[in-house]
Design an enzyme around this catalytic site. Sequence first.
Site, PDB file in Angstrom:
ATOM      1  N   HIS A 100     -38.916 -39.123 -20.201  1.00 49.71           N
ATOM      2  CA  HIS A 100     -39.471 -40.207 -21.014  1.00 49.71           C
ATOM      3  C   HIS A 100     -38.538 -41.402 -21.001  1.00 49.71           C
ATOM      4  CE1 HIS A 100     -36.997 -37.655 -23.642  1.00 49.71           C
ATOM      5  NE2 HIS A 100     -36.727 -38.745 -24.327  1.00 49.71           N
ATOM      6  N   HIS A 102     -37.515 -44.676 -23.238  1.00 55.75           N
ATOM      7  CA  HIS A 102     -37.607 -45.371 -24.527  1.00 55.75           C
ATOM      8  C   HIS A 102     -37.719 -46.866 -24.269  1.00 55.75           C
ATOM      9  CE1 HIS A 102     -36.076 -42.053 -27.204  1.00 55.75           C
ATOM     10  NE2 HIS A 102     -35.518 -41.649 -26.076  1.00 55.75           N
TER      11      HIS A 102
HETATM   12  P1  AMP Z   1     -34.624 -38.111 -26.580  1.00 56.30           P
HETATM   13  O1  AMP Z   1     -33.628 -37.841 -27.668  1.00 56.30           O
HETATM   14  O2  AMP Z   1     -34.220 -39.191 -25.629  1.00 56.30           O
HETATM   15  O3  AMP Z   1     -35.023 -36.828 -25.881  1.00 56.30           O
HETATM   16  O4  AMP Z   1     -35.903 -38.693 -27.309  1.00 56.30           O
HETATM   17  C1  AMP Z   1     -36.931 -37.921 -27.784  1.00 56.30           C
HETATM   18  C2  AMP Z   1     -37.734 -38.794 -28.698  1.00 56.30           C
HETATM   19  O5  AMP Z   1     -38.988 -38.173 -28.928  1.00 56.30           O
HETATM   20  C3  AMP Z   1     -37.111 -39.024 -30.089  1.00 56.30           C
HETATM   21  O6  AMP Z   1     -36.873 -40.421 -30.261  1.00 56.30           O
HETATM   22  C4  AMP Z   1     -38.163 -38.498 -31.057  1.00 56.30           C
HETATM   23  O7  AMP Z   1     -38.308 -39.284 -32.208  1.00 56.30           O
HETATM   24  C5  AMP Z   1     -39.425 -38.521 -30.213  1.00 56.30           C
HETATM   25  N1  AMP Z   1     -40.452 -37.565 -30.597  1.00 56.30           N
HETATM   26  C6  AMP Z   1     -40.311 -36.231 -30.798  1.00 56.30           C
HETATM   27  N2  AMP Z   1     -41.495 -35.675 -31.134  1.00 56.30           N
HETATM   28  C7  AMP Z   1     -42.407 -36.686 -31.123  1.00 56.30           C
HETATM   29  C8  AMP Z   1     -43.817 -36.763 -31.389  1.00 56.30           C
HETATM   30  N3  AMP Z   1     -44.525 -35.680 -31.724  1.00 56.30           N
HETATM   31  N4  AMP Z   1     -44.419 -37.961 -31.286  1.00 56.30           N
HETATM   32  C9  AMP Z   1     -43.724 -39.058 -30.954  1.00 56.30           C
HETATM   33  N5  AMP Z   1     -42.392 -39.060 -30.679  1.00 56.30           N
HETATM   34  C10 AMP Z   1     -41.746 -37.891 -30.784  1.00 56.30           C
END
Ligand code: AMP
Length: 137
Positions: A100, A102
């Site tokens: 993903h 950001h």
């Molecule tokens: P990372 O720490 O780079 O793996 O980012 C994962 C991101 O996913 C975090 O910023 C979380 O807030 C986001 N996240 C986790 N679960 C969900 C969800 N169900 N819907 C939207 N964002 C999510």
Amino acid sequence: MHEKDVFCKIVDGEIPCYKLYEDDDVLAFLDISQVTKGHALVIPKKHYDNFLSTPQEVMHKVMDVAQRIGQVSIKLLGAKGVNILSNCYKEAGQSVMHFHVHVIPRYGEGEGFEISMKDNSKGLNLPALAEQFKNNL
Ligand code: AMP
């Protein structure tokens, strides 16, 4: 087959999301944590663990959408800047093991989000380091 992560579940409609964009390969939605207003995530629908292990053509499609969302953040939300980042592996802060990107709009002082990059170059042999990279790219 790997166990479904939370983003695979979003792709499959098992978990809801605030969708921003969708095509055959890519999905973008609001990050649940909203580090700043408009904080978005862009993912490939097909599972890959992270940026580094994603095939180039898929990665390009994801980055294309990330760029467009960044542009819209500035135009629509009045952001003054944008951070585009992708954490790869736990040590780099990756918590969801599905590639993903950001897209984090930046509004200036008082937004409560900071990326601090300190100068840790002291003692490093930069010419040797650069040579090492060059020889392996
Ligand atoms: P990372 O720490 O780079 O793996 O980012 C994962 C991101 O996913 C975090 O910023 C979380 O807030 C986001 N996240 C986790 N679960 C969900 C969800 N169900 N819907 C939207 N964002 C999510």
